[in-house]
Scaffold this motif. Structure first.
Motif, PDB file in Angstrom:
ATOM      1  N   VAL A 227      23.414  -0.172  28.918  1.00  0.00           N
ATOM      2  CA  VAL A 227      23.975   1.188  28.898  1.00  0.00           C
ATOM      3  C   VAL A 227      25.459   1.074  29.203  1.00  0.00           C
ATOM      4  O   VAL A 227      25.846   0.409  30.174  1.00  0.00           O
ATOM      5  CB  VAL A 227      23.285   2.085  29.945  1.00  0.00           C
ATOM      6  CG1 VAL A 227      23.868   3.496  29.904  1.00  0.00           C
ATOM      7  CG2 VAL A 227      21.772   2.109  29.732  1.00  0.00           C
TER       8      VAL A 227
ATOM      9  N   PHE B 298      23.545  -0.714  23.817  1.00  0.00           N
ATOM     10  CA  PHE B 298      23.677  -1.971  23.062  1.00  0.00           C
ATOM     11  C   PHE B 298      22.588  -2.903  23.548  1.00  0.00           C
ATOM     12  O   PHE B 298      21.775  -2.549  24.402  1.00  0.00           O
ATOM     13  CB  PHE B 298      25.083  -2.568  23.276  1.00  0.00           C
ATOM     14  CG  PHE B 298      25.432  -2.770  24.724  1.00  0.00           C
ATOM     15  CD1 PHE B 298      25.112  -3.947  25.371  1.00  0.00           C
ATOM     16  CD2 PHE B 298      26.043  -1.755  25.464  1.00  0.00           C
ATOM     17  CE1 PHE B 298      25.405  -4.124  26.719  1.00  0.00           C
ATOM     18  CE2 PHE B 298      26.336  -1.928  26.819  1.00  0.00           C
ATOM     19  CZ  PHE B 298      26.008  -3.112  27.437  1.00  0.00           C
TER      20      PHE B 298
ATOM     21  N   GLU C 132      30.648  -7.500  35.414  1.00  0.00           N
ATOM     22  CA  GLU C 132      30.077  -6.146  35.493  1.00  0.00           C
ATOM     23  C   GLU C 132      28.793  -6.223  36.314  1.00  0.00           C
ATOM     24  O   GLU C 132      27.740  -6.586  35.785  1.00  0.00           O
ATOM     25  CB  GLU C 132      29.738  -5.589  34.095  1.00  0.00           C
ATOM     26  CG  GLU C 132      30.916  -5.390  33.163  1.00  0.00           C
ATOM     27  CD  GLU C 132      30.552  -4.608  31.906  1.00  0.00           C
ATOM     28  OE1 GLU C 132      29.355  -4.270  31.728  1.00  0.00           O
ATOM     29  OE2 GLU C 132      31.465  -4.331  31.114  1.00  0.00           O
TER      30      GLU C 132
ATOM     31  N   GLU D 176      25.492  -4.855  37.740  1.00  0.00           N
ATOM     32  CA  GLU D 176      24.640  -3.775  37.235  1.00  0.00           C
ATOM     33  C   GLU D 176      23.248  -3.816  37.859  1.00  0.00           C
ATOM     34  O   GLU D 176      22.664  -4.882  38.048  1.00  0.00           O
ATOM     35  CB  GLU D 176      24.482  -3.871  35.700  1.00  0.00           C
ATOM     36  CG  GLU D 176      25.832  -3.848  35.013  1.00  0.00           C
ATOM     37  CD  GLU D 176      25.818  -3.410  33.565  1.00  0.00           C
ATOM     38  OE1 GLU D 176      24.753  -3.031  33.054  1.00  0.00           O
ATOM     39  OE2 GLU D 176      26.903  -3.450  32.967  1.00  0.00           O
TER      40      GLU D 176
ATOM     41  N   ASP E 161      26.417  -8.187  33.797  1.00  0.00           N
ATOM     42  CA  ASP E 161      26.588  -8.012  32.356  1.00  0.00           C
ATOM     43  C   ASP E 161      27.917  -8.669  31.982  1.00  0.00           C
ATOM     44  O   ASP E 161      28.889  -7.999  31.653  1.00  0.00           O
ATOM     45  CB  ASP E 161      26.574  -6.512  32.018  1.00  0.00           C
ATOM     46  CG  ASP E 161      26.781  -6.254  30.544  1.00  0.00           C
ATOM     47  OD1 ASP E 161      26.612  -7.196  29.736  1.00  0.00           O
ATOM     48  OD2 ASP E 161      27.112  -5.097  30.193  1.00  0.00           O
TER      49      ASP E 161
ATOM     50  N   LYS F 228      28.545  -9.916  24.719  1.00  0.00           N
ATOM     51  CA  LYS F 228      27.918  -9.975  26.045  1.00  0.00           C
ATOM     52  C   LYS F 228      26.739 -10.952  26.066  1.00  0.00           C
ATOM     53  O   LYS F 228      25.909 -10.887  26.969  1.00  0.00           O
ATOM     54  CB  LYS F 228      27.442  -8.567  26.444  1.00  0.00           C
ATOM     55  CG  LYS F 228      28.592  -7.587  26.693  1.00  0.00           C
ATOM     56  CD  LYS F 228      28.109  -6.151  26.727  1.00  0.00           C
ATOM     57  CE  LYS F 228      29.240  -5.199  27.130  1.00  0.00           C
ATOM     58  NZ  LYS F 228      29.387  -5.085  28.589  1.00  0.00           N
TER      59      LYS F 228
HETATM   60 ZN    ZN Z   1      27.628  -3.366  31.211  1.00  0.00          ZN
END
Ligand code: ZN
Length: 286
Positions: A83, A106, A131, A133, A162, A181
């Motif tokens: 997200v 994604f 990132e 998460e 991420d 990613k």
């Molecule tokens: Zn992310």
């Protein structure tokens, strides 16, 4: 209940933070569940009701934790969702309008998965960013799941990074988030799955990302624009969610590309990530 992927076997995790013990799930259950983590999600409801009736004692073969042997709690999901733009502080500092309907969704390809402690190779000509998460693992399949009923479809929560190459992600006429990613090692997760009932407030967990000892991200999951129940509900309006599916729920403010000046990871850097009630990740970059 806490379940970890230990040396490719599902283990129940018991004990306080820093002094955890593992029990092999297949041994504990007389072969009924496991032996691998990917086997447990299709029988999640039976597993949780069995666990509620089971009393553990030390004689059942407790093992000491060796964190380097941990893998991702759901190592072979059929679907992986990410997200984007899901924290109020993130969209405010990035100067982006918050998504009013569905946020950007994604995938991260599963070959990017790793356990909570890992060494990540920085690919050439990339700008690799962090990132932190919260990661949701689905326990019960469903479509058109209501917001009120969404937590009952969640097996548990884990911590995730991420990791993102901003060069590839932003190359070309439309974002390449999936590939950008998904380099090897770009989706570390763990240290274990924690079931929702283990949290006092599963919608309000502190989370933090520290790079080379400096705190870069510090927020709470209550800052999400789309909460975990809202994400589960929105996704299930379109796709059927399946047991073991993995959902990366977005990251708060403080990522490298949005800093002045921008900052990206290089060889020798370490990224430590933490989520309240779950635990820690540690990535070293080469
Ligand atoms: Zn992310």
């Amino acid at each position: 209940m806490r379940i970890a992927n230990y040396d490719n076997r599902a283990v129940i995790v018991e004990g306080p933070a820093g002094a955890e013990r593992f029990y092999y799930l297949d041994e504990l259950s007389g072969g009924r569940f496991g032996p691998q983590c990917e086997d447990v999600f299709d029988t999640w409801e039976e597993l949780t009701s069995w666990y509620g009736r089971h009393t553990l004692d030390e004689s059942e073969g407790a093992k000491q934790v060796e964190v380097s042997l941990l893998g991702p709690p759901s190592p072979a999901p059929r679907q992986v969702f990410g997200v984007g733009l899901n924290y109020r502080d993130y969209v405010e500092t990035a100067g982006i309008d918050p998504p009013l309907t569905l946020p950007p969704i994604f995938t991260k390809y599963v070959s990017s998965f790793s356990g909570p402690v890992s060494i990540v190779e920085i690919p050439p000509r990339t700008n690799v960013d962090w990132e932190i998460e919260l990661v949701v693992i689905v326990g019960r399949s469903g479509r058109d799941i209501s917001v009120d009923g969404a937590w009952s479809h969640v097996a548990g929560l884990t911590a995730g990074q991420d990791l993102s190459d901003r060069v590839l992600q932003n190359r070309g006429p439309s974002p390449q988030s999936g590939l950008g990613k998904s380099f090897p090692g770009f989706a570390p997760q763990g240290p274990w799955l924690v079931s929702p009932d283990e949290f006092d407030e599963p919608d309000d967990l502190g989370l933090r990302c520290v790079v080379n000892g400096t705190t870069m991200q510090s927020s709470r999951t209550s800052q999400m624009i789309y909460s975990v129940p809202m994400i589960v509900s929105e996704l299930s309006k379109i796709v059927k969610l399946l047991p073991g599916d993995v959902i990366f729920t977005g990251t708060p403010a403080g990522v490298g590309f949005a800093r002045t000046p921008p900052k990206f990871l290089s060889a020798g850097d370490t990224v430590e990530s933490w989520i309240e009630g779950i635990g820690n990740l540690r990535q070293t970059f080469v």
